[in-house]
Design a protein around this motif. Structure first.
Motif, PDB file in Angstrom:
ATOM      1  N   LEU A 130     -18.248 -64.289 -50.838  1.00  0.00           N
ATOM      2  CA  LEU A 130     -17.980 -63.163 -50.993  1.00  0.00           C
ATOM      3  C   LEU A 130     -17.635 -62.688 -52.315  1.00  0.00           C
ATOM      4  CD1 LEU A 130     -17.967 -59.939 -49.889  1.00  0.00           C
ATOM      5  CD2 LEU A 130     -15.571 -60.462 -49.075  1.00  0.00           C
ATOM      6  N   THR A 131     -18.331 -61.691 -53.079  1.00  0.00           N
ATOM      7  CA  THR A 131     -18.128 -61.365 -54.345  1.00  0.00           C
ATOM      8  C   THR A 131     -17.725 -59.644 -54.408  1.00  0.00           C
ATOM      9  OG1 THR A 131     -20.065 -61.221 -55.346  1.00  0.00           O
ATOM     10  CG2 THR A 131     -18.858 -63.130 -55.453  1.00  0.00           C
ATOM     11  N   LEU A 132     -17.108 -59.405 -55.444  1.00  0.00           N
ATOM     12  CA  LEU A 132     -16.721 -58.113 -55.531  1.00  0.00           C
ATOM     13  C   LEU A 132     -17.333 -57.439 -56.938  1.00  0.00           C
ATOM     14  CD1 LEU A 132     -13.566 -56.787 -53.729  1.00  0.00           C
ATOM     15  CD2 LEU A 132     -15.993 -56.022 -53.211  1.00  0.00           C
ATOM     16  N   SER A 133     -17.808 -56.549 -57.254  1.00  0.00           N
ATOM     17  CA  SER A 133     -18.083 -55.917 -58.639  1.00  0.00           C
ATOM     18  C   SER A 133     -18.142 -54.548 -58.606  1.00  0.00           C
ATOM     19  CB  SER A 133     -19.563 -56.444 -59.034  1.00  0.00           C
ATOM     20  OG  SER A 133     -20.587 -55.872 -58.231  1.00  0.00           O
ATOM     21  N   ALA A 134     -17.921 -53.915 -59.980  1.00  0.00           N
ATOM     22  CA  ALA A 134     -17.874 -52.457 -60.221  1.00  0.00           C
ATOM     23  C   ALA A 134     -18.453 -52.515 -61.740  1.00  0.00           C
ATOM     24  CB  ALA A 134     -16.568 -51.851 -59.882  1.00  0.00           C
ATOM     25  N   ASP A 135     -18.693 -51.282 -62.342  1.00  0.00           N
ATOM     26  CA  ASP A 135     -18.873 -50.889 -63.380  1.00  0.00           C
ATOM     27  C   ASP A 135     -17.973 -51.059 -64.355  1.00  0.00           C
ATOM     28  OD1 ASP A 135     -21.413 -50.004 -62.403  1.00  0.00           O
ATOM     29  OD2 ASP A 135     -20.903 -47.780 -62.423  1.00  0.00           O
ATOM     30  N   SER A 136     -16.690 -51.041 -63.853  1.00  0.00           N
ATOM     31  CA  SER A 136     -15.669 -51.344 -64.876  1.00  0.00           C
ATOM     32  C   SER A 136     -14.408 -51.759 -63.832  1.00  0.00           C
ATOM     33  CB  SER A 136     -15.322 -50.004 -65.512  1.00  0.00           C
ATOM     34  OG  SER A 136     -14.009 -50.095 -66.343  1.00  0.00           O
ATOM     35  N   ASN A 137     -13.322 -52.414 -64.536  1.00  0.00           N
ATOM     36  CA  ASN A 137     -12.278 -52.617 -63.770  1.00  0.00           C
ATOM     37  C   ASN A 137     -11.133 -51.472 -63.952  1.00  0.00           C
ATOM     38  OD1 ASN A 137     -11.402 -53.465 -66.257  1.00  0.00           O
ATOM     39  ND2 ASN A 137      -9.889 -54.820 -65.346  1.00  0.00           N
ATOM     40  N   GLU A 138     -11.620 -50.385 -64.807  1.00  0.00           N
ATOM     41  CA  GLU A 138     -10.494 -49.418 -65.264  1.00  0.00           C
ATOM     42  C   GLU A 138     -11.009 -48.142 -64.580  1.00  0.00           C
ATOM     43  OE1 GLU A 138     -10.080 -48.753 -69.520  1.00  0.00           O
ATOM     44  OE2 GLU A 138      -8.767 -50.625 -69.581  1.00  0.00           O
ATOM     45  N   VAL A 139      -9.994 -47.321 -64.085  1.00  0.00           N
ATOM     46  CA  VAL A 139     -10.329 -45.948 -63.454  1.00  0.00           C
ATOM     47  C   VAL A 139      -9.116 -45.142 -63.963  1.00  0.00           C
ATOM     48  CG1 VAL A 139      -9.188 -46.656 -61.240  1.00  0.00           C
ATOM     49  CG2 VAL A 139     -10.647 -44.492 -61.439  1.00  0.00           C
ATOM     50  N   ILE A 140      -9.596 -43.943 -64.241  1.00  0.00           N
ATOM     51  CA  ILE A 140      -8.475 -42.813 -64.655  1.00  0.00           C
ATOM     52  C   ILE A 140      -7.829 -42.412 -63.459  1.00  0.00           C
ATOM     53  CG2 ILE A 140      -8.328 -40.467 -65.687  1.00  0.00           C
ATOM     54  CD1 ILE A 140     -10.891 -41.124 -67.530  1.00  0.00           C
ATOM     55  N   ASN A 141      -6.693 -42.097 -63.645  1.00  0.00           N
ATOM     56  CA  ASN A 141      -5.664 -41.623 -62.723  1.00  0.00           C
ATOM     57  C   ASN A 141      -6.220 -40.566 -61.892  1.00  0.00           C
ATOM     58  OD1 ASN A 141      -3.552 -41.640 -61.105  1.00  0.00           O
ATOM     59  ND2 ASN A 141      -2.147 -40.458 -62.543  1.00  0.00           N
ATOM     60  N   LYS A 142      -6.317 -40.394 -60.653  1.00  0.00           N
ATOM     61  CA  LYS A 142      -6.934 -39.563 -59.602  1.00  0.00           C
ATOM     62  C   LYS A 142      -8.412 -39.764 -59.652  1.00  0.00           C
ATOM     63  CE  LYS A 142      -2.645 -38.085 -59.565  1.00  0.00           C
ATOM     64  NZ  LYS A 142      -1.692 -38.877 -58.692  1.00  0.00           N
ATOM     65  N   GLY A 143      -9.026 -40.538 -60.454  1.00  0.00           N
ATOM     66  CA  GLY A 143     -10.443 -40.629 -60.394  1.00  0.00           C
ATOM     67  C   GLY A 143     -10.886 -41.868 -59.231  1.00  0.00           C
ATOM     68  N   THR A 144     -12.219 -41.869 -59.077  1.00  0.00           N
ATOM     69  CA  THR A 144     -12.612 -42.789 -58.234  1.00  0.00           C
ATOM     70  C   THR A 144     -13.402 -43.819 -58.775  1.00  0.00           C
ATOM     71  OG1 THR A 144     -14.526 -41.344 -57.786  1.00  0.00           O
ATOM     72  CG2 THR A 144     -12.393 -41.314 -56.447  1.00  0.00           C
ATOM     73  N   GLU A 168     -11.479 -60.748 -54.332  1.00  0.00           N
ATOM     74  CA  GLU A 168     -10.196 -60.000 -54.962  1.00  0.00           C
ATOM     75  C   GLU A 168     -10.925 -59.160 -56.203  1.00  0.00           C
ATOM     76  OE1 GLU A 168      -6.637 -61.871 -55.968  1.00  0.00           O
ATOM     77  OE2 GLU A 168      -5.957 -61.949 -53.832  1.00  0.00           O
ATOM     78  N   PHE A 169     -10.434 -57.638 -56.400  1.00  0.00           N
ATOM     79  CA  PHE A 169     -10.981 -57.309 -57.638  1.00  0.00           C
ATOM     80  C   PHE A 169      -9.845 -56.392 -58.402  1.00  0.00           C
ATOM     81  CE2 PHE A 169     -13.062 -53.979 -60.297  1.00  0.00           C
ATOM     82  CZ  PHE A 169     -14.135 -54.706 -60.663  1.00  0.00           C
ATOM     83  N   GLU A 170      -9.116 -56.978 -59.483  1.00  0.00           N
ATOM     84  CA  GLU A 170      -8.307 -55.965 -60.019  1.00  0.00           C
ATOM     85  C   GLU A 170      -8.561 -54.589 -60.535  1.00  0.00           C
ATOM     86  OE1 GLU A 170      -4.964 -58.354 -62.336  1.00  0.00           O
ATOM     87  OE2 GLU A 170      -5.981 -57.032 -64.034  1.00  0.00           O
ATOM     88  N   ILE A 171      -7.783 -53.808 -60.260  1.00  0.00           N
ATOM     89  CA  ILE A 171      -7.962 -52.606 -60.735  1.00  0.00           C
ATOM     90  C   ILE A 171      -6.763 -51.975 -61.585  1.00  0.00           C
ATOM     91  CG2 ILE A 171      -7.969 -50.058 -59.825  1.00  0.00           C
ATOM     92  CD1 ILE A 171     -10.492 -51.359 -59.148  1.00  0.00           C
ATOM     93  N   ASN A 172      -7.198 -51.421 -62.618  1.00  0.00           N
ATOM     94  CA  ASN A 172      -6.079 -50.846 -63.869  1.00  0.00           C
ATOM     95  C   ASN A 172      -6.280 -49.367 -64.121  1.00  0.00           C
ATOM     96  OD1 ASN A 172      -4.397 -50.733 -65.786  1.00  0.00           O
ATOM     97  ND2 ASN A 172      -6.064 -51.239 -67.304  1.00  0.00           N
ATOM     98  N   VAL A 173      -5.499 -48.890 -63.332  1.00  0.00           N
ATOM     99  CA  VAL A 173      -5.482 -47.166 -63.443  1.00  0.00           C
ATOM    100  C   VAL A 173      -4.712 -46.772 -64.543  1.00  0.00           C
ATOM    101  CG1 VAL A 173      -4.677 -45.201 -62.416  1.00  0.00           C
ATOM    102  CG2 VAL A 173      -5.199 -47.046 -60.713  1.00  0.00           C
ATOM    103  N   ILE A 174      -5.619 -46.285 -65.462  1.00  0.00           N
ATOM    104  CA  ILE A 174      -5.153 -45.782 -66.626  1.00  0.00           C
ATOM    105  C   ILE A 174      -4.771 -44.242 -66.699  1.00  0.00           C
ATOM    106  CG2 ILE A 174      -6.558 -47.452 -68.039  1.00  0.00           C
ATOM    107  CD1 ILE A 174      -8.854 -45.363 -68.485  1.00  0.00           C
ATOM    108  N   PRO A 175      -4.019 -43.980 -67.770  1.00  0.00           N
ATOM    109  CA  PRO A 175      -3.321 -42.405 -67.619  1.00  0.00           C
ATOM    110  C   PRO A 175      -4.493 -41.610 -68.094  1.00  0.00           C
ATOM    111  CG  PRO A 175      -2.353 -43.461 -69.538  1.00  0.00           C
ATOM    112  CD  PRO A 175      -3.130 -44.749 -68.525  1.00  0.00           C
ATOM    113  N   ARG A 176      -4.231 -40.335 -67.583  1.00  0.00           N
ATOM    114  CA  ARG A 176      -5.343 -39.021 -68.110  1.00  0.00           C
ATOM    115  C   ARG A 176      -4.460 -38.675 -69.503  1.00  0.00           C
ATOM    116  NH1 ARG A 176      -4.549 -35.659 -62.748  1.00  0.00           N
ATOM    117  NH2 ARG A 176      -2.335 -36.566 -62.934  1.00  0.00           N
ATOM    118  N   THR A 177      -5.195 -38.039 -70.047  1.00  0.00           N
ATOM    119  CA  THR A 177      -4.812 -37.293 -71.553  1.00  0.00           C
ATOM    120  C   THR A 177      -5.045 -35.771 -71.098  1.00  0.00           C
ATOM    121  OG1 THR A 177      -5.862 -39.211 -72.686  1.00  0.00           O
ATOM    122  CG2 THR A 177      -5.091 -37.071 -73.995  1.00  0.00           C
ATOM    123  N   PHE A 178      -3.813 -35.266 -71.605  1.00  0.00           N
ATOM    124  CA  PHE A 178      -3.649 -33.779 -71.636  1.00  0.00           C
ATOM    125  C   PHE A 178      -3.477 -33.290 -73.131  1.00  0.00           C
ATOM    126  CE2 PHE A 178      -3.013 -35.198 -67.259  1.00  0.00           C
ATOM    127  CZ  PHE A 178      -3.737 -34.276 -66.528  1.00  0.00           C
TER     128      PHE A 178
END
Length: 300
Positions: free
Chosen positions: A98-112, A167-177
């Motif tokens: 079994l493997t897991l993949s995604a377009d990126s391992n980074e996602v903006i906070n509150k994003g999906t 396993e897939f590592e997720i890095n949640v990055i901060p939003r910019t205001f």
């Protein structure tokens, strides 16, 4: 007939039984005998016992199975097997990953972020998902990750009812205001990540005014919204000095000072008196307070 399929009954058509006697006589028997087994429930070489009276004989037949396939089942060590539902023979085994993949391992906070599981040869789509830290990111039954707060966590996928994981590592990055600083209508915009320290600009200056601060309190760290701060001012007062030029006012003063806000009209005191002269005005004309050094006016 000597070839049978699993589950088929014995066909005695054409079965010939001959009973031999000590006298040398023989008799062909066509009825009154029994066969065991008369239904074949297992595969391979089978021996059929034919009984007639007190006598027995045997017939060898071959039983095969068409192998009705069942679903894959897990037996451990990443191995699935497929067993015939009729004869329970192991038809096929397969090593599964079994493997897991995604377009990126980074996602903006509150994003999906959508994760895509892949199973060897698409053997099953029965996959479950879980997050190691739901305070950072959650995941639904379809593998869609929702960022909750800034940080790093792992999403675990599992083939149901097995110990096969990915396993897939997720890095949640901060939003910019944005932080907007407004000084006398002029805007300066800073982009600041949520949770970061807001860097205050240098105190602005304005001729004739004293900077008193910003329109709202500046937080210690950037919240999850845009902010706008407007410079606030206190107008300064400067002295307008009126000199009687040899004359005096009725109170005996020869000079009067009028404190005046910057940009405001200078209000002169009553006219002074000088014996033998008629007061004709002030030099220069009063006008407005437009000097941070104050102004001096002389009677004429």
């Amino acid at each position: 007939k000597t070839d049978y399929a699993l589950g088929e009954s014995l066909d005695t058509t054409g079965l010939t039984i001959t009973e031999y006697y000590n006298s040398g006589k023989s008799v062909t028997v066509t009825e009154g005998f029994t066969c065991t087994p008369n239904v074949f429930t297992k595969t391979g070489r089978q021996i059929v016992t034919v009984t007639y009276g007190n006598s027995t004989a045997t017939v060898v037949v071959n039983v095969t199975c068409a192998h009705n396939e069942s679903v894959w089942s897990y037996i451990g060590n990443n191995i699935f097997e497929k067993i015939c539902s009729d004869c329970t023979t192991d038809i096929e085994t397969k090593k599964v990953y079994l493997t897991l993949s995604a377009d990126s391992n980074e996602v903006i906070n509150k994003g999906t972020l959508a994760l895509t599981p892949a199973v060897t040869d698409n053997l099953t789509d029965d996959i479950t998902f879980a997050s190691r830290n739901e305070s950072i990111a959650t995941v639904d039954e379809n593998g869609v990750v929702t960022a909750v707060s800034v940080g790093t966590t792992k999403i675990i996928a599992n083939i149901a009812d097995t110990d096969i994981n990915a396993e897939f590592e997720i890095n949640v990055i901060p939003r910019t205001f944005t932080v907007t600083w407004i000084v006398d209508g002029k805007e300066t915009v800073d982009n600041v990540e949520e949770g970061s320290t807001i860097k205050n600009p240098e105190n602005p200056s304005k001729t004739g005014y004293t900077f008193t601060g910003w329109s709202q309190t500046i937080p210690d760290s950037m919240p999850d919204c845009d902010l706008t701060f407007t410079a606030t001012w206190a107008v300064n007062k400067y002295d307008a000095v009126f000199n009687a030029n040899g004359g005096a006012w009725t109170d005996g003063a020869t000079e009067k000072t009028v404190s005046t806000e910057y940009g405001a009209e200078i209000i002169a005191p009553e006219s002074p008196i000088k014996q033998g002269y008629v007061f004709s005005g002030w030099s220069p004309e009063t006008g407005i307070m437009d000097s941070v050094n104050g102004k001096i006016f002389t009677a004429e």
